[in-house]
Design an enzyme around this catalytic site. Structure first.
Site, short mmCIF file in Angstrom:
data_model
loop_
_atom_site.label_atom_id
_atom_site.label_comp_id
_atom_site.label_asym_id
_atom_site.label_seq_id
_atom_site.Cartn_x
_atom_site.Cartn_y
_atom_site.Cartn_z
N LYS A 32 3.51 0.45 -10.85
CA LYS A 32 4.66 1.20 -11.39
C LYS A 32 4.48 1.53 -12.88
O LYS A 32 5.41 1.98 -13.53
CB LYS A 32 5.97 0.40 -11.20
N CYS A 83 -3.51 -5.23 1.53
CA CYS A 83 -2.74 -4.05 1.99
C CYS A 83 -3.43 -3.42 3.21
O CYS A 83 -4.58 -2.99 3.13
CB CYS A 83 -2.64 -3.05 0.84
N GLU A 142 -1.80 8.32 -0.30
CA GLU A 142 -1.35 8.22 1.09
C GLU A 142 -2.60 8.04 1.97
O GLU A 142 -3.43 8.95 2.10
CB GLU A 142 -0.54 9.43 1.55
#
Ligand code: GSH
Length: 207
Positions: A44, A14, A69
């Site tokens: 999730k 990522c 974030e």
């Protein structure tokens, strides 16, 4: 800085996690990496959604603080661990660095992800139109960076900044993605080489 009081919920490929790892390395901060298997949907699960309601990595935990974030995470690191500072002192210069980081996340990183997605496929299955389109977008982004760099070493001047950390993971892979930057982008080409030499970028293990 000691111990493993910092924990990073991370996925190796990522680019947003990589951006945070570059900043942690620049600040010489030790941290524990917690692998979140995105392919299995670990992001999730109810436990993970309690950490980040968006269900995405990266998430940073600093003792009782939970921050998500990547942009907010690295601003937190800048506030809490200011040595070395990765934002310039002057407000206008700080705003310009933040704008470039935002530009990286929203305009540069997405076409590099699209390109990598195509390049992971067997050659016969690749969508050549998407490849050409991402090459064009990436070159346009590099022209913007080239313009901002001028004769500076990094995006905020002589010092490496949070914006450079955002670009480093993918900008240093452009060669490997066969994105050619011509002589008109010489400042960007030298900047990429400068970033490739930094230990904080090398420790990502991408080069
Ligand atoms: N704006 C977020 C983007 C983070 C992001 O897109 N993470 C991706 C991996 S690169 C993710 O967790 N995707 C899992 C999902 O959306 O289910 C940030 O800067 O942290």
């Amino acid at each position: 800085m000691g111990g493993a009081m910092l924990k990073l919920y991370d996925y190796p490929d990522c680019p947003f996690c990589q951006k945070v790892r570059v900043v942690l390395a620049e600040k010489d901060l030790e941290f524990e990496k917690i692998f979140v298997d995105l392919r299995k949907g670990d992001q999730k699960t109810p436990e993970f959604l309690r950490l980040n309601p968006y269900g995405r990595v990266p998430v940073l935990m600093d003792e009782d603080e939970v921050i998500y974030e990547s942009t907010v995470i690295i601003e937190y690191l800048e506030d809490e661990y200011p040595n070395p500072l990765l934002l310039p002192e002057e407000s206008g210069a700080r705003a310009r660095v933040r704008l470039l980081e935002d530009f990286c996340d929203n305009s540069f990183t997405p076409p590099t992800s699209m390109l990598l997605h195509e390049l992971y496929k067997p050659e016969a299955e690749r969508d050549q139109q998407r490849i050409a389109q991402s090459h064009d977008e990436i070159r346009r982004c590099m022209a913007h960076v080239n313009h901002h760099l001028g004769s500076a070493d990094y995006l905020g001047g002589s010092q490496f900044t949070l914006a450079d950390a955002a670009f480093a993971p993918r900008a240093t892979l452009l060669n490997r993605m066969s994105v050619e930057l011509d002589g008109s982008l010489a400042a960007a080409v030298s900047w990429i080489e400068r970033m490739k030499a930094r230990p904080s970028v090398r420790q990502l293990g991408l080069l």
